[in-house]
Write an enzyme that holds these catalytic residues in place. Structure first.
Site, short mmCIF file in Angstrom:
data_model
loop_
_atom_site.label_atom_id
_atom_site.label_comp_id
_atom_site.label_asym_id
_atom_site.label_seq_id
_atom_site.Cartn_x
_atom_site.Cartn_y
_atom_site.Cartn_z
N TYR A 57 0.83 -1.20 0.00
CA TYR A 57 0.00 0.00 0.00
C TYR A 57 0.87 1.25 0.00
O TYR A 57 0.47 2.29 -0.55
CB TYR A 57 -0.94 0.00 1.20
CG TYR A 57 -2.15 -0.88 0.99
CD1 TYR A 57 -3.25 -0.41 0.29
CD2 TYR A 57 -2.18 -2.19 1.47
CE1 TYR A 57 -4.36 -1.21 0.08
CE2 TYR A 57 -3.28 -3.00 1.25
CZ TYR A 57 -4.36 -2.51 0.55
OH TYR A 57 -5.46 -3.30 0.33
N GLU B 2 -8.13 -6.81 5.55
CA GLU B 2 -7.41 -7.93 4.96
C GLU B 2 -6.69 -8.75 6.01
O GLU B 2 -6.63 -9.99 5.91
CB GLU B 2 -6.45 -7.42 3.88
CG GLU B 2 -7.20 -6.96 2.63
CD GLU B 2 -6.43 -6.00 1.75
OE1 GLU B 2 -5.19 -5.93 1.89
OE2 GLU B 2 -7.06 -5.30 0.93
N TYR C 273 -10.93 -18.53 -9.61
CA TYR C 273 -11.91 -19.41 -10.24
C TYR C 273 -12.93 -19.85 -9.20
O TYR C 273 -12.57 -20.28 -8.10
CB TYR C 273 -11.23 -20.63 -10.86
CG TYR C 273 -10.34 -20.29 -12.03
CD1 TYR C 273 -10.89 -19.82 -13.22
CD2 TYR C 273 -8.97 -20.43 -11.95
CE1 TYR C 273 -10.08 -19.50 -14.31
CE2 TYR C 273 -8.15 -20.11 -13.02
CZ TYR C 273 -8.72 -19.64 -14.20
OH TYR C 273 -7.91 -19.32 -15.27
N GLY D 63 -23.34 -18.90 -19.74
CA GLY D 63 -22.01 -19.41 -20.00
C GLY D 63 -21.33 -19.93 -18.75
O GLY D 63 -21.93 -20.60 -17.90
N GLN E 261 -22.21 -19.95 -14.73
CA GLN E 261 -22.92 -20.94 -13.92
C GLN E 261 -22.03 -21.54 -12.83
O GLN E 261 -22.54 -22.20 -11.92
CB GLN E 261 -23.44 -22.06 -14.81
CG GLN E 261 -22.36 -22.97 -15.37
CD GLN E 261 -22.91 -24.09 -16.23
OE1 GLN E 261 -23.84 -24.77 -15.86
NE2 GLN E 261 -22.35 -24.24 -17.42
N PRO F 56 -20.26 -20.47 -10.05
CA PRO F 56 -20.61 -20.27 -8.64
C PRO F 56 -22.01 -20.77 -8.33
O PRO F 56 -22.30 -21.19 -7.19
CB PRO F 56 -20.48 -18.76 -8.44
CG PRO F 56 -20.65 -18.17 -9.80
CD PRO F 56 -20.06 -19.18 -10.74
N CYS G 270 -19.21 -10.31 -10.86
CA CYS G 270 -18.52 -10.06 -12.12
C CYS G 270 -17.20 -10.84 -12.13
O CYS G 270 -16.44 -10.76 -11.16
CB CYS G 270 -18.20 -8.58 -12.30
SG CYS G 270 -19.63 -7.52 -12.53
N PHE G 271 -16.94 -11.59 -13.18
CA PHE G 271 -15.63 -12.20 -13.34
C PHE G 271 -14.71 -11.11 -13.87
O PHE G 271 -14.98 -10.48 -14.89
CB PHE G 271 -15.68 -13.37 -14.32
CG PHE G 271 -16.42 -14.58 -13.78
CD1 PHE G 271 -16.67 -14.72 -12.43
CD2 PHE G 271 -16.85 -15.57 -14.64
CE1 PHE G 271 -17.34 -15.82 -11.93
CE2 PHE G 271 -17.52 -16.69 -14.16
CZ PHE G 271 -17.77 -16.82 -12.79
#
Length: 396
Positions: free
Chosen positions: A95, A135, A206, A268, A271, A273, A389-390
């Protein structure tokens, strides 16, 4: 806490930021990678080349400046980014590097004067501490849970199964033979790769595609045109190969009571997750209505159809509907889809009329925008719509 003068100074720069747009973050990344090339081992360089990450960072900076007096409004975005950062194993000292190049970028592009740079330095410091603290909590949670770990852990590919012309699943088990951490259905794994010939280490996320079993993980990867990592996994990764994984993370997950109806909407590879969610519902014997609405180009690229059918059969109240945008004659002969063309939810309005129903969406951004608008037009409340969103996040 930031003082009133600092807040006012930062907010005064908003028009300049908006006018400049992603050119600001393009300069920032170019500068940072020139001075700190080791960070190319962490960042997804594909997202740098296509501009997605630059746009996402610009939107985040603009949102922070606009909400600097109301930080709680940013907490959902902070959680999403912090979860993603843990899959990259971002550390506090990084950071400092980002802050240095952000201030240098502002100075080089705008020459705003020391007062503005000092204000942005203070503002960035506050935001950085929010991320660092959150985090640290996630890292601690992942390390302390049963089967959890710190950093990366070696996993062996124990199965590689083609699921369609474009999607292949990979089953992974830890080399050390130990247990693996559970996760929430919808979360993802961080996969770290640097095969021979790769100029930099590549990190990807993934989605996990089934209910946790404590022994291993399953992911599914779509072969992306020009995708360095996805094509390597499809073409070169073999059973027995070892990859490094970071513990599951992600702010997109399903958490519903047994009497809550659920609709899973995907297109596409979106599906993936949803499969973990459906598997979780099926294994739990979910008693409320479950809908599975999926869109694919055609049967050649429609993955996991048999698995979805089998899981659905174990649910007492299950409805499935599949759209093929351009079905082949073979698809028509097999009757393996329900509707042709784009997903049209208005024809199925009665399937999700319950106002308590929760909707989970994943797929291309345009698809999610298209389906989310349909849901809202049909009376679904925005707070009941959840999406993933990927790649860099975008607002629907």
């Amino acid at each position: 806490m930031l003082d009133a003068q600092t807040i006012a100074t930062v907010k005064a720069t908003i028009p300049l930021l908006v006018e400049t747009g992603p050119k600001l973050t393009a300069h920032f990344y170019d500068r940072m990678f020139t001075h700190n090339p080791e960070l190319k081992e962490i960042f997804n360089m594909s997202n740098q080349r296509n501009g997605d990450q630059r746009e996402a960072l610009f939107n985040a900076i603009a949102a922070y400046a606009s909400n600097i007096e109301n930080l709680p409004a940013l907490l959902p975005a902070v959680e999403k980014i912090a979860q993603k950062h843990t899959s990259f194993q971002i550390k506090p000292e990084q950071y400092n590097i980002v802050g240095e190049h952000l201030l240098a970028t502002l100075d080089e592009m705008f020459s705003p004067g020391q007062e503005v740079l000092d204000a942005w330095g203070k503002a960035y410091g506050v935001l950085a501490n929010v991320f660092i603290n959150r985090e640290a909590e996630i890292y601690n949670e992942n390390a302390s849970k049963a089967g959890g770990w710190e950093g990366t852990r070696d996993f062996r590919i124990v199965a590689k199964t083609p699921r369609s012309a474009l999607i292949t699943s990979f089953e992974l088990e830890p080399v050390d033979g130990g247990a693996v951490a559970e996760y929430r259905p919808g979360q993802y794994l961080g996969v770290w790769l640097k095969p021979e010939g790769f100029p930099h280490q590549e990190i990807r996320q993934y989605s996990l595609t089934r209910k946790p079993d404590g022994k291993g993980y399953r992911i599914a990867v779509k072969r992306e045109e020009g995708g360095q990592v996805s094509n390597w996994l499809h073409n070169h990764a073999n059973v027995g190969d070892v990859v490094k994984l970071v513990a599951p993370a992600g702010d997109f997950f399903m958490a519903v009571a047994d009497d809550t109806p659920v609709t899973l909407i995907s297109a596409g590879v979106g599906q993936t997750p949803m499969l973990a969610m459906l598997d979780t519902l099926a294994k739990a014997g979910h008693t409320a209505q479950v809908n599975w609405f999926h869109a694919a180009e055609n049967g050649d690229v429609h993955a996991f159809a048999d698995e979805v059918k089998e899981l659905g059969q174990s649910l007492p109240r299950f409805t499935a509907h599949t759209w093929y945008r351009q079905p082949s004659e073979a698809d028509r002969a097999k009757g393996q889809f329900d509707s042709e063309g784009l997903m049209d939810l208005s024809k199925l309005e009665g399937a999700f009329s319950d106002p308590t129903m929760q909707f989970y969406l994943c797929g291309p951004v345009g698809f999610m925008q298209f389906t989310a608008k349909q849901l809202v037009d049909l009376g679904v409340k925005q707070e009941n719509i959840h999406y993933e969103c990927f790649g860099p996040h975008k607002v629907l």
